[in-house]
Motif scaffolding. Sequence first.
Motif, short mmCIF file in Angstrom:
data_model
loop_
_atom_site.label_atom_id
_atom_site.label_comp_id
_atom_site.label_asym_id
_atom_site.label_seq_id
_atom_site.Cartn_x
_atom_site.Cartn_y
_atom_site.Cartn_z
N LEU A 58 2.26 -6.06 -9.26
CA LEU A 58 2.46 -5.36 -7.98
C LEU A 58 3.07 -3.98 -8.18
O LEU A 58 2.77 -3.04 -7.44
N THR A 59 3.95 -3.87 -9.17
CA THR A 59 4.65 -2.60 -9.37
C THR A 59 4.00 -1.75 -10.47
O THR A 59 4.58 -0.74 -10.89
N ALA A 60 2.78 -2.13 -10.90
CA ALA A 60 2.10 -1.36 -11.95
C ALA A 60 1.97 0.13 -11.59
O ALA A 60 2.18 0.99 -12.45
N GLN A 98 14.10 -5.14 -1.43
CA GLN A 98 15.13 -4.17 -1.05
C GLN A 98 14.73 -3.51 0.27
O GLN A 98 15.57 -3.07 1.04
N GLN A 99 13.41 -3.47 0.48
CA GLN A 99 12.93 -2.81 1.70
C GLN A 99 13.08 -3.69 2.94
O GLN A 99 12.73 -3.25 4.04
N SER A 100 13.63 -4.89 2.77
CA SER A 100 14.08 -5.66 3.93
C SER A 100 15.29 -4.97 4.57
O SER A 100 15.58 -5.20 5.75
N ALA A 124 14.81 1.85 3.20
CA ALA A 124 13.53 2.50 2.91
C ALA A 124 13.50 2.88 1.43
O ALA A 124 14.51 3.27 0.86
N PHE A 125 12.30 2.78 0.81
CA PHE A 125 12.28 2.94 -0.65
C PHE A 125 10.86 3.16 -1.13
O PHE A 125 10.04 2.24 -1.14
N GLY A 126 10.49 4.41 -1.46
CA GLY A 126 9.29 4.67 -2.23
C GLY A 126 7.96 4.62 -1.52
O GLY A 126 7.06 3.90 -1.96
N ILE A 186 15.94 -11.55 -2.15
CA ILE A 186 15.72 -10.10 -2.22
C ILE A 186 15.74 -9.69 -3.70
O ILE A 186 16.81 -9.64 -4.32
N PRO A 187 14.57 -9.40 -4.28
CA PRO A 187 14.56 -8.97 -5.69
C PRO A 187 15.00 -7.52 -5.85
O PRO A 187 15.05 -6.75 -4.89
N GLY A 188 15.27 -7.15 -7.10
CA GLY A 188 15.37 -5.73 -7.45
C GLY A 188 13.98 -5.22 -7.78
O GLY A 188 13.00 -5.67 -7.19
N PHE A 189 13.88 -4.28 -8.71
CA PHE A 189 12.57 -3.81 -9.16
C PHE A 189 12.14 -4.70 -10.32
O PHE A 189 12.85 -4.81 -11.33
N VAL A 190 10.98 -5.33 -10.17
CA VAL A 190 10.56 -6.35 -11.13
C VAL A 190 9.23 -5.93 -11.77
O VAL A 190 8.32 -5.45 -11.08
N LEU A 191 9.15 -6.11 -13.07
CA LEU A 191 7.95 -5.71 -13.81
C LEU A 191 6.86 -6.75 -13.62
O LEU A 191 6.85 -7.80 -14.27
N ALA A 203 4.68 0.57 5.57
CA ALA A 203 4.20 -0.68 6.16
C ALA A 203 4.85 -1.88 5.48
O ALA A 203 5.24 -2.86 6.13
N TYR A 204 4.99 -1.77 4.16
CA TYR A 204 5.63 -2.84 3.38
C TYR A 204 7.08 -3.03 3.85
O TYR A 204 7.54 -4.16 4.03
N GLY A 205 7.78 -1.92 4.04
CA GLY A 205 9.17 -2.01 4.51
C GLY A 205 9.25 -2.67 5.87
O GLY A 205 10.13 -3.51 6.13
N ILE A 230 0.87 -1.18 0.00
CA ILE A 230 0.00 0.00 0.00
C ILE A 230 0.91 1.23 0.00
O ILE A 230 1.63 1.48 0.97
N ARG A 231 0.92 1.93 -1.15
CA ARG A 231 1.90 3.00 -1.36
C ARG A 231 1.31 4.34 -0.97
O ARG A 231 0.49 4.90 -1.69
N LYS A 232 1.73 4.84 0.19
CA LYS A 232 1.29 6.15 0.66
C LYS A 232 2.45 6.78 1.41
O LYS A 232 3.26 6.06 2.00
O1 LIG Z 1 5.96 -2.97 -4.60
C1 LIG Z 1 6.96 -2.48 -5.10
O2 LIG Z 1 7.02 -1.39 -5.65
C2 LIG Z 1 8.23 -3.26 -5.05
O3 LIG Z 1 8.17 -4.36 -4.22
C3 LIG Z 1 9.28 -2.26 -4.65
O4 LIG Z 1 9.17 -2.04 -3.29
C4 LIG Z 1 10.63 -2.63 -5.10
O5 LIG Z 1 10.57 -3.19 -6.36
C5 LIG Z 1 11.30 -3.53 -4.17
O6 LIG Z 1 11.42 -2.96 -2.92
C6 LIG Z 1 12.65 -3.89 -4.66
O7 LIG Z 1 13.04 -5.05 -4.00
#
Ligand SMILES: O=C(O)[C@H](O)[C@@H](O)[C@H](O)[C@H](O)CO
Length: 253
Positions: free
Chosen positions: A195-197, A146-148, A151-153, A187-192, A157-159, A98-100
Amino acid sequence: MPHYLQELFSLHGRRALVTGGSSGIGHAIAEALGRAGADVVLVARRPAELDQAAGHLRSHGVTTTCISADLADRDDVQRVCDTAGDIDILVNNAGNNIRKPMAELTTDDYELTLAVNLTAPYLLGQHYGPRMAARGWGRIINIGSQQSVSAFGDSGAYGAAKAGLAGLTRSQAEAWSPSGVCVNTIIPGFVLTPLTAPAQAVPGRIEALAARHMLGRNGVPADFAGAAVFLAGDASAFVTGQMLFVDGGFFVH
Ligand SMILES: O=C(O)[C@H](O)[C@@H](O)[C@H](O)[C@H](O)CO
Ligand SMILES: NC(=O)c1ccc[n+]([C@@H]2O[C@H](COP(=O)([O-])OP(=O)(O)OC[C@H]3O[C@@H](n4cnc5c(N)ncnc54)[C@H](O)[C@@H]3O)[C@@H](O)[C@H]2O)c1
C-alpha cells in the motif's frame, strides 16, 4: 504456555474473518490469530494471492478458508456475509489510498476510497455485530490510520474514510459492547507494505518517515501480531471503543 496465559490469549474455538488478509498487515494479523488458535477466513480480491496466503497459514497448522471478493462491490460484500458462516472475530483491514492533492481528487476516487475503507466495514459490521451480540461474545478490529486523527500526505479521501472508521468503531462499541462485543481501532504508524509502495519509492522518504517514529524505524506487518491477538481475545474484555496506537511513537510534525 501456562494455563493462565492460555485463558487470556488463546483463540481456540474462535473463527476470524480478515479482509485484505492476503498481504501486508492483514496477512500478519491472520497468521497471528490463526497461530493463537483461531480458524481463519481470508477475504481479498485476487485468487492466486489468496491461495498463496492460505498455503502459508496452513503450513503453520491454521485451518484456513478463502473468499475472493471485491469489497468495493456491495453484492460481493453480501456474498461474503452469505458464505463465510459464523464469525467471532471480524478484522476490517482491507484498504486503498488514492494519493492526489486534495483539489485533484475526483468524486469517483472519493467514492471508491470510502467504499473499501468505510462502507465495507460498516456493512460487515451490520451483518456480524448483531450476530456476535446475540451469541454474547465477539470482537471487531478496524484498521485505522494516523489519518483517523491527522491530515497526512495528499490522502484526503483516505483521511475522511479512516476518521469515519474511528467514529464507526465508537458507534459499534456503544451498540454491541453491552452484549460482550468489544470493538476497537488499531492505528498503525508508517508500515512497509504494498500500500505504501508509492511513498517508499520517493528518494529519502522512508528514512524521513522512520525518523518520525520514536522507535526510529518504520513498521513491518509482524508488528501488529501482538496487538491483534490481544484485541481478539479475552485479555481485552474491558477494552472497547478505543483507538490503540501501534505506531512506534509516530508523530506527524
Ligand atoms: O497509505 C499510506 O501511505 C499509509 O496508510 C499512510 O497514510 C500512513 O502510513 C498512515 O497514515 C500512517 O498510519
Ligand atoms: N502501510 C501503512 O503504512 C498503513 C498505515 C496505516 C493504516 N494502514 C491500513 O492497513 C490496512 C492494510 O494495508 P497494508 O498496508 O497492509 O497494505 P496492503 O496493500 O498489503 O493490504 C491491503 C489489502 O486490502 C486489499 N484490498 C484493497 N482494495 C480491496 C478491495 N476493493 N476488495 C478487497 N480487498 C481489497 C488488498 O488486496 C490487500 O490485501 C489498510 O486498511 C491500510 O489503510 C496501512
